[in-house]
Scaffold this motif. Structure first.
Motif, mmCIF file in Angstrom:
data_model
loop_
_atom_site.group_PDB
_atom_site.id
_atom_site.type_symbol
_atom_site.label_atom_id
_atom_site.label_comp_id
_atom_site.label_asym_id
_atom_site.label_seq_id
_atom_site.Cartn_x
_atom_site.Cartn_y
_atom_site.Cartn_z
ATOM 1 N N ASN A 11 43.400 29.346 24.818
ATOM 2 C CA ASN A 11 41.881 29.002 25.057
ATOM 3 C C ASN A 11 40.924 28.272 23.840
ATOM 4 O O ASN A 11 40.229 28.403 23.898
ATOM 5 C CB ASN A 11 41.062 30.242 25.618
ATOM 6 N N ALA A 12 41.844 28.548 22.687
ATOM 7 C CA ALA A 12 41.583 27.925 21.320
ATOM 8 C C ALA A 12 42.413 26.803 20.959
ATOM 9 O O ALA A 12 42.847 27.028 19.816
ATOM 10 C CB ALA A 12 41.401 29.025 20.617
ATOM 11 N N ILE A 41 38.394 40.632 14.870
ATOM 12 C CA ILE A 41 38.048 39.857 16.059
ATOM 13 C C ILE A 41 39.662 39.410 16.629
ATOM 14 O O ILE A 41 40.538 39.420 15.858
ATOM 15 C CB ILE A 41 37.284 38.678 15.948
ATOM 16 N N LYS A 42 39.638 38.804 17.848
ATOM 17 C CA LYS A 42 40.593 38.340 18.352
ATOM 18 C C LYS A 42 40.315 37.099 19.323
ATOM 19 O O LYS A 42 39.191 36.828 19.743
ATOM 20 C CB LYS A 42 41.566 39.383 19.233
ATOM 21 N N VAL A 43 41.339 36.095 19.168
ATOM 22 C CA VAL A 43 40.925 35.019 19.936
ATOM 23 C C VAL A 43 42.364 34.659 20.728
ATOM 24 O O VAL A 43 43.502 34.636 20.392
ATOM 25 C CB VAL A 43 41.094 33.743 19.156
ATOM 26 N N ASP A 44 42.184 34.233 22.124
ATOM 27 C CA ASP A 44 43.128 34.075 23.097
ATOM 28 C C ASP A 44 43.744 32.512 22.568
ATOM 29 O O ASP A 44 42.855 31.577 22.614
ATOM 30 C CB ASP A 44 42.736 33.878 24.444
ATOM 31 N N ALA A 45 44.961 32.509 22.060
ATOM 32 C CA ALA A 45 45.389 31.177 21.631
ATOM 33 C C ALA A 45 45.622 30.182 22.633
ATOM 34 O O ALA A 45 45.227 28.827 22.404
ATOM 35 C CB ALA A 45 46.912 31.556 21.133
ATOM 36 N N PHE A 92 45.124 35.923 16.526
ATOM 37 C CA PHE A 92 45.392 35.004 17.642
ATOM 38 C C PHE A 92 46.363 35.625 18.454
ATOM 39 O O PHE A 92 47.616 35.837 17.917
ATOM 40 C CB PHE A 92 45.882 33.586 16.970
ATOM 41 N N TYR A 93 46.371 35.596 19.675
ATOM 42 C CA TYR A 93 47.288 36.498 20.702
ATOM 43 C C TYR A 93 47.410 35.709 21.984
ATOM 44 O O TYR A 93 46.846 34.534 22.260
ATOM 45 C CB TYR A 93 46.560 37.902 21.102
ATOM 46 N N GLY A 143 34.365 28.660 21.010
ATOM 47 C CA GLY A 143 33.225 27.964 20.494
ATOM 48 C C GLY A 143 32.340 28.914 19.505
ATOM 49 O O GLY A 143 31.695 28.475 18.751
ATOM 50 N N ASP A 144 32.506 30.385 19.569
ATOM 51 C CA ASP A 144 32.104 31.257 18.503
ATOM 52 C C ASP A 144 32.869 31.448 17.336
ATOM 53 O O ASP A 144 32.170 32.062 16.448
ATOM 54 C CB ASP A 144 31.719 32.744 19.403
ATOM 55 N N PHE A 145 33.960 31.000 17.447
ATOM 56 C CA PHE A 145 34.743 31.472 16.262
ATOM 57 C C PHE A 145 34.173 30.969 15.075
ATOM 58 O O PHE A 145 34.505 31.867 14.022
ATOM 59 C CB PHE A 145 36.232 30.714 16.476
ATOM 60 N N LEU A 146 33.971 29.880 14.835
ATOM 61 C CA LEU A 146 33.669 29.357 13.421
ATOM 62 C C LEU A 146 32.571 30.078 13.101
ATOM 63 O O LEU A 146 32.581 30.624 11.491
ATOM 64 C CB LEU A 146 33.328 27.865 13.432
#
Length: 230
Positions: A142-143, A136-140, A108-109, A92-95
């Motif tokens: 959950n995205a 930053i990093k994003v749990d793939a 993306f991990y 939700g915060d990525f963009l």
């Protein structure tokens, strides 16, 4: 007259002349050094007095303090945007995260993947070195929307954003020698070549924390002087 005696006499005279000349040169050098040392403190005092009242020096000092203040303000503004540390963000915060900063490096991990943990370690080290870039990093898992949108199929995947646009990416360790034991400097150099990081000298990296603290001390000192003058 004995020729050998004449030759010996001339040789002795020549040697004596050489020694005398050497002695004179040595004496001149000693006198010159003593004279220079004797006049040095006076010259230094005069020069310092002149510098203290030099308006050009005062202007340069003021310009330097202003530049230091701008540097601190710039770094603080970056930190308010989440720069200077390696953070996890939600889908939700990525963009918002990638569009609010000019340069963003996003990993993306998958939390169970060993190579993702290796990439985490290096990115965490680089983040405080390069405050002008957001890390930053994003749990793939959950995205799923952005994983699909960005066509991410292999992890780890480091996507490089410039002004909100995905310009490039690192897929696995292909750009890093394909082995797990690559160094942080290797990753840093790759990101520099791709335009995501600014090249820094090694000594700047080693002294970065001390340098920033010296900036803050200079700025605080300047502000205190301004307050006293008021």
């Amino acid at each position: 007259m004995d020729p050998d005696a004449v030759k010996s006499t001339l040789s002795n005279l020549a040697f004596g002349n050489v020694m005398a000349a050497a002695a004179r040169n040595y004496q001149k050098e000693v006198l010159a050094n003593e004279k220079a040392q004797g006049s040095k403190p006076v010259n230094e005092e005069v020069d310092l007095d002149e510098l203290m009242d030099d308006p050009e020096l005062e202007r340069l000092h003021a310009d330097r303090i202003a530049a230091l203040k701008r540097e601190v303000e710039k770094r603080e503004a970056f930190k308010r945007q989440g720069h200077g540390e390696y953070r996890e963000v939600s889908e939700g915060d990525f963009l918002g995260e990638v569009t609010r900063s000019e340069k963003v490096i996003c990993h993306f991990y998958h939390k169970e993947f060993y190579r993702c943990k290796i990439m985490d370690k290096h990115l965490k080290t680089l983040a405080p070195r390069h405050v002008d870039t957001k890390f930053i990093k994003v749990d793939a898992e959950n995205a799923p929307f952005f994983v699909t949108k960005l066509a991410i199929k292999t992890l780890p995947c480091v996507v490089l954003f410039s002004k909100g646009v995905a310009m490039d990416r690192l897929v696995g360790f292909q750009d890093l020698g394909t082995k797990d034991d690559f160094t942080t400097n290797k990753l840093e150099n790759v990101l520099v070549k791709k335009g995501m990081l600014s090249m820094k000298k090694k000594e700047e990296d080693d002294e970065d924390a001390e340098y920033q603290e010296s900036i803050r001390r200079s700025v605080r000192s300047s502000e205190n002087l301004d307050s006293d003058s008021d």
